[in-house]
Scaffold this motif. Sequence first.
Motif, short mmCIF file in Angstrom:
data_model
loop_
_atom_site.label_atom_id
_atom_site.label_comp_id
_atom_site.label_asym_id
_atom_site.label_seq_id
_atom_site.Cartn_x
_atom_site.Cartn_y
_atom_site.Cartn_z
N CYS A 60 9.64 0.09 -10.43
CA CYS A 60 10.30 0.11 -9.13
C CYS A 60 9.69 1.17 -8.21
O CYS A 60 9.50 0.96 -7.02
N VAL A 61 9.36 2.33 -8.79
CA VAL A 61 8.71 3.39 -8.02
C VAL A 61 7.37 2.91 -7.48
O VAL A 61 7.03 3.15 -6.31
N VAL A 62 6.60 2.23 -8.32
CA VAL A 62 5.30 1.70 -7.88
C VAL A 62 5.49 0.75 -6.70
O VAL A 62 4.79 0.84 -5.69
N PHE A 63 6.47 -0.16 -6.83
CA PHE A 63 6.70 -1.11 -5.74
C PHE A 63 7.02 -0.40 -4.44
O PHE A 63 6.43 -0.68 -3.39
N TYR A 64 7.99 0.51 -4.47
CA TYR A 64 8.42 1.14 -3.22
C TYR A 64 7.37 2.09 -2.66
O TYR A 64 7.36 2.35 -1.45
N THR A 65 6.48 2.61 -3.51
CA THR A 65 5.36 3.37 -3.00
C THR A 65 4.48 2.48 -2.12
O THR A 65 4.12 2.83 -1.00
N VAL A 66 4.16 1.30 -2.64
CA VAL A 66 3.32 0.35 -1.91
C VAL A 66 4.06 -0.20 -0.69
O VAL A 66 3.51 -0.27 0.42
N ASP A 67 5.32 -0.58 -0.89
CA ASP A 67 6.10 -1.20 0.19
C ASP A 67 6.29 -0.24 1.36
O ASP A 67 6.11 -0.62 2.52
N THR A 68 6.65 1.00 1.06
CA THR A 68 6.89 1.96 2.14
C THR A 68 5.58 2.33 2.84
O THR A 68 5.56 2.51 4.06
N ALA A 69 4.50 2.45 2.07
CA ALA A 69 3.20 2.73 2.69
C ALA A 69 2.83 1.61 3.66
O ALA A 69 2.24 1.86 4.71
N SER A 70 3.20 0.39 3.31
CA SER A 70 2.87 -0.77 4.16
C SER A 70 3.75 -0.84 5.39
O SER A 70 3.26 -0.97 6.52
N THR A 71 5.07 -0.75 5.19
CA THR A 71 5.99 -0.93 6.31
C THR A 71 6.11 0.30 7.20
O THR A 71 6.39 0.17 8.40
N THR A 72 5.89 1.49 6.63
CA THR A 72 6.03 2.72 7.42
C THR A 72 4.74 3.08 8.13
O THR A 72 4.74 3.40 9.32
N TRP A 73 3.62 3.05 7.41
CA TRP A 73 2.36 3.52 7.97
C TRP A 73 1.43 2.40 8.44
O TRP A 73 0.39 2.68 9.04
N GLY A 74 1.80 1.14 8.17
CA GLY A 74 0.92 0.05 8.55
C GLY A 74 0.65 0.00 10.04
O GLY A 74 -0.51 -0.16 10.47
N SER A 75 1.69 0.16 10.85
CA SER A 75 1.50 0.10 12.30
C SER A 75 0.66 1.27 12.80
O SER A 75 -0.18 1.12 13.70
N VAL A 76 0.86 2.46 12.20
CA VAL A 76 0.07 3.64 12.57
C VAL A 76 -1.39 3.43 12.15
O VAL A 76 -2.32 3.80 12.87
N TYR A 77 -1.60 2.83 10.97
CA TYR A 77 -2.95 2.55 10.47
C TYR A 77 -3.69 1.60 11.41
O TYR A 77 -4.85 1.82 11.76
N PHE A 78 -3.00 0.55 11.84
CA PHE A 78 -3.61 -0.40 12.76
C PHE A 78 -3.91 0.26 14.10
O PHE A 78 -4.92 -0.04 14.74
N ASP A 79 -3.04 1.17 14.53
CA ASP A 79 -3.18 1.82 15.82
C ASP A 79 -4.30 2.87 15.81
O ASP A 79 -5.20 2.86 16.64
#
Length: 385
Positions: free
Chosen positions: A202-221
């Motif tokens: 579960c920790v692995v999943f939420y590490t990936v999920d939060t990195a995607s949903t939280t930082w994805g827009s900043v990464y694209f920007d």
Amino acid sequence: MRVSSRAAIAAAYFAQGCAFLSLTTRLPKVESHWGLSQLGLTLLMLMIVLLAGAGSLLAERLAPRVGSATVLRGGLLTVCVALLASGPAPGIPLLVVGMAIYGLGLGVVDATSNMQAVALEHRVRRSLLPSFHGAWTAGGIVGTLVSLALPHASVAAVSVGVAVLPLMVAAAPYLPGRGGAVDPTSAGDIPWRPILLVGAACVVFYTVDTASTTWGSVYFDHTLGAPEALVALAALPYLVASLAARIAGDRLTDRFGATLLLRVGAVVAVVGLIVIVVAPSWPVGVLGFLVLGAGIAVVAPLSYSAAALLARGDRLDADAERARIDAVIARFNQFNYVGALVGSVLTGAIGTGSLRSGYAVPAVLVLALLPLARVFSRRTLASLA
């Protein structure tokens, strides 16, 4: 009862996903509107995650006494208040207060919605958690589409509009619970060691999920140079693929078993993360997030299902068993926030110079799902319970 309760539980997941993604996909706008640095944004996310953990523990204390349905309603109303307070905040201090309230509400809703979902899954005796988490993803897609459709709308306008959703869902007909004091001795024989192994996944999943949903827009920007109106595209393909995987997840789990599903998903997720890290442009980044979502999506719901199966006790009446499972789910929910800490804070900290290096962290962690998957087989869970 089952149909209306199932719809109500799904609506709670939907509202939670919509509120969360409407916030995270607009982080670049939050950053510029209040003049926050990337470090300041990281600290704000850290506060939300820590308070969400506290909210989950609060749900553990309250649910046995008043029932998870009542606590879920309270959590949804808290999220509503937080959105109304934070969006129109005239300065950083009030923004922080609003986000602190949101963190508490987030944790309460996370814990109690999973309590309700597990209780219904045990009633019908078949896999339901993947599709419930799919409802969260569907809400996230709506939240992301709002950001894409209204790129120039103020943070206040979006927050106030989204706040209506948890307010409405709070009145839905959830599974009733009598509530009452729980005998602490009933939790004495809970098999915590295998629950910790499931929690690691579960920790692995939420590490990936939060990195995607939280930082994805900043990464694209910041890194991939996407147009301002399209920065939310980091989250959208990830969520669409996650939704498809979770809708299919109920049947796939019953047919092939959780172990095979997790191992195949882990390989697919690693491929997606590698594409994200090396992406030369934002269209390639879209492809990476799409592949990642398809691979990683079912890990969280299968983890909650496994933890609930491990928590079921022998010689307990229905009320005592449900209270015990609720307590375990609330504690298990802490793995969500450990992963969120790693995903939001560590990804942001390591990726301060370039988020490419930040996304390399979850790419390595996902490989841990390959050995952990064996714990999820029904035969193994039955032997460990």
